[in-house]
Structure formats: structure tokens, C-alpha cells
Scaffold this motif. Sequence first.
Motif, mmCIF file in Angstrom:
data_model
loop_
_atom_site.group_PDB
_atom_site.id
_atom_site.type_symbol
_atom_site.label_atom_id
_atom_site.label_comp_id
_atom_site.label_asym_id
_atom_site.label_seq_id
_atom_site.Cartn_x
_atom_site.Cartn_y
_atom_site.Cartn_z
ATOM 1 N N TRP A 34 0.751 -1.090 0.136
ATOM 2 C CA TRP A 34 0.056 -0.121 -0.005
ATOM 3 C C TRP A 34 1.009 1.378 0.056
ATOM 4 N N TYR A 35 0.649 2.044 -0.824
ATOM 5 C CA TYR A 35 1.191 3.394 -1.215
ATOM 6 C C TYR A 35 0.314 4.641 -1.096
ATOM 7 N N ARG A 36 0.841 5.696 -0.477
ATOM 8 C CA ARG A 36 -0.239 6.743 -0.801
ATOM 9 C C ARG A 36 0.732 7.946 -1.505
ATOM 10 N N ARG A 44 4.977 7.002 -1.403
ATOM 11 C CA ARG A 44 5.426 6.682 -0.159
ATOM 12 C C ARG A 44 4.923 5.410 0.382
ATOM 13 N N ILE A 46 3.394 2.608 2.758
ATOM 14 C CA ILE A 46 2.842 2.709 4.239
ATOM 15 C C ILE A 46 2.897 1.412 4.896
ATOM 16 N N TYR A 47 2.560 0.112 4.308
ATOM 17 C CA TYR A 47 2.643 -1.228 4.718
ATOM 18 C C TYR A 47 3.109 -2.133 3.430
ATOM 19 N N LYS A 57 5.950 -2.654 8.358
ATOM 20 C CA LYS A 57 5.602 -1.280 8.001
ATOM 21 C C LYS A 57 6.332 -0.762 7.201
ATOM 22 N N VAL A 60 5.461 5.337 6.001
ATOM 23 C CA VAL A 60 4.799 6.102 6.755
ATOM 24 C C VAL A 60 3.334 5.360 7.358
ATOM 25 N N PRO A 61 3.481 4.438 8.513
ATOM 26 C CA PRO A 61 2.527 3.598 8.799
ATOM 27 C C PRO A 61 1.581 3.996 9.887
ATOM 28 N N TYR A 64 -2.507 3.938 10.461
ATOM 29 C CA TYR A 64 -3.032 2.710 9.523
ATOM 30 C C TYR A 64 -2.684 1.381 10.097
ATOM 31 N N GLN A 85 -4.750 12.519 6.182
ATOM 32 C CA GLN A 85 -4.559 11.203 5.407
ATOM 33 C C GLN A 85 -5.454 11.252 4.170
ATOM 34 N N TYR A 89 -4.324 6.865 -2.730
ATOM 35 C CA TYR A 89 -3.954 5.470 -2.077
ATOM 36 C C TYR A 89 -3.748 4.392 -3.303
#
Lengths: 114, 111
Positions: A34-36, A44, A46-47, A57, A60-61, A64, A85, A89
Motif C-alpha cells: 500500500w502506497y500513498r 510513499r 505505508i505497509y 511497516k 509512513v505507517p 493505518y 490522510q 492510495y
Amino acid sequence: NAGVTQTPKFQVLKTGQSMTLQCAQDMNHNSMYWYRQDPGMGLRLIYYSASEGTTDKGEVPNGYNVSRLNKREFSLRLESAAPSQTSVYFCASSEEARGVGGYTFGSGTRLTVV
Amino acid sequence: ELKVEQNPLFLSMQEGKNYTIYCNYSTTSDRLYWYRQDPGKSLESLFVLLSNGAVKQEGRLMASLDTKARLSTLHITAAVHDLSATYFCAVGTSGTYKYIFGTGTRLKVLA
């Protein structure tokens, strides 16, 4: 030939609300991510889940949580949404460990937190 | 900590011209990717570069990797309007699953 499917495509939340972003891939890939994406900041992490049953992680976790439900599905949960947030995504998957073959990305979820 | 810098951030060029996008990274890496993103769309994988001196070409785009200089280039030859998009490089941290993306280069090819 769906590839990586994300739902929903758009979502507006109020601060403090929770929601889960869904992601499923039909390519039998082992790893999912998962990215944002925020303007001027690239993507970046996320997980990520290197394989079924594991999650770790990324950059940037905070704020979330994730669940690797099975090999196909990897969900991202916002327990108490915050305006910070607001983002787009992207879920992605890769066949090989450590993504040597490159990622396949979903179409994205545009989330706005007001 | 791995940092990835792309330049330029914005590029406006005439059709038929050549140009190069640069991707610099700060620490040792064993993988580098280039992606394309059209406005409002997802990312499409263009190239995967896995070794020093690797060169990949697809149509008017050619990517290369110099691991000693920690530099990758994406060269555009005789640009056409259809190449207008944002291009990202992403660098893999050795031994992990984490990829750091550059901030992207927004390319606009003018007719």
C-alpha cells in the motif's frame, strides 16, 4: 484480465471516521503493498506484505493498519481518519520477493478527509 | 537513509526534440524502476534495471543505470505528444522490500 482491483475509487470521510480500503489481485502474486501519493512527494510506502501471513511497516505507517486476508487480498484500514490522510492510495502487487519483477498497481483510491 | 532525487521536476519540450530525465539516489541499491503515470491514472511499469550498466529501450524511451554514480537516466528521443505524462523512478533498498520513489518529472510535449 483484472490485475489489481481497488475499491472504492473515491471516498469522503469526516475526521474521526473509520474505513477500509480493499485491494485484490488475480495474478497469484506473493507480495502486496500500500502506497500513498501526495503532490510533490512521489509515492510513499505505508505497509507491505511480502507473502501471505506476513505484514510489515513501510515509511509512513502511523494511523493505518493492514490485513493480508489471503494471497489475493490486502486491505488498508484507517481507524480514525485525519485531514493529513487526504491522499490518493495505491495498492500494488509483485510476483517475486522484493519486487524484482516490478509492481502492478491498482487504479487508486482518492480519499478526502474533511 | 535512502533518498531519491529526480530532475527536472517539470519539463516542457517541443515534439521531435531529445531530452534526459535524471534520477540520483544516495545509498547502495540493487534495483531501479521507471514508471509512467498519466493524469488521474495509475502507474505503469516501464523499465526494471538490475545491474550496473543495464540499458533498456522501448520505443522512444531508453533507461540506463550507473550504480557507481548512483544515477539512472531516462532518455527521450524525438519526443511525441503521447509521451506527455509524469515519470517516476523508484529505488530498492538492498535486502528489504522498501522502494523509495522520486518526486516525479512532469513531462509536457508540445506539438
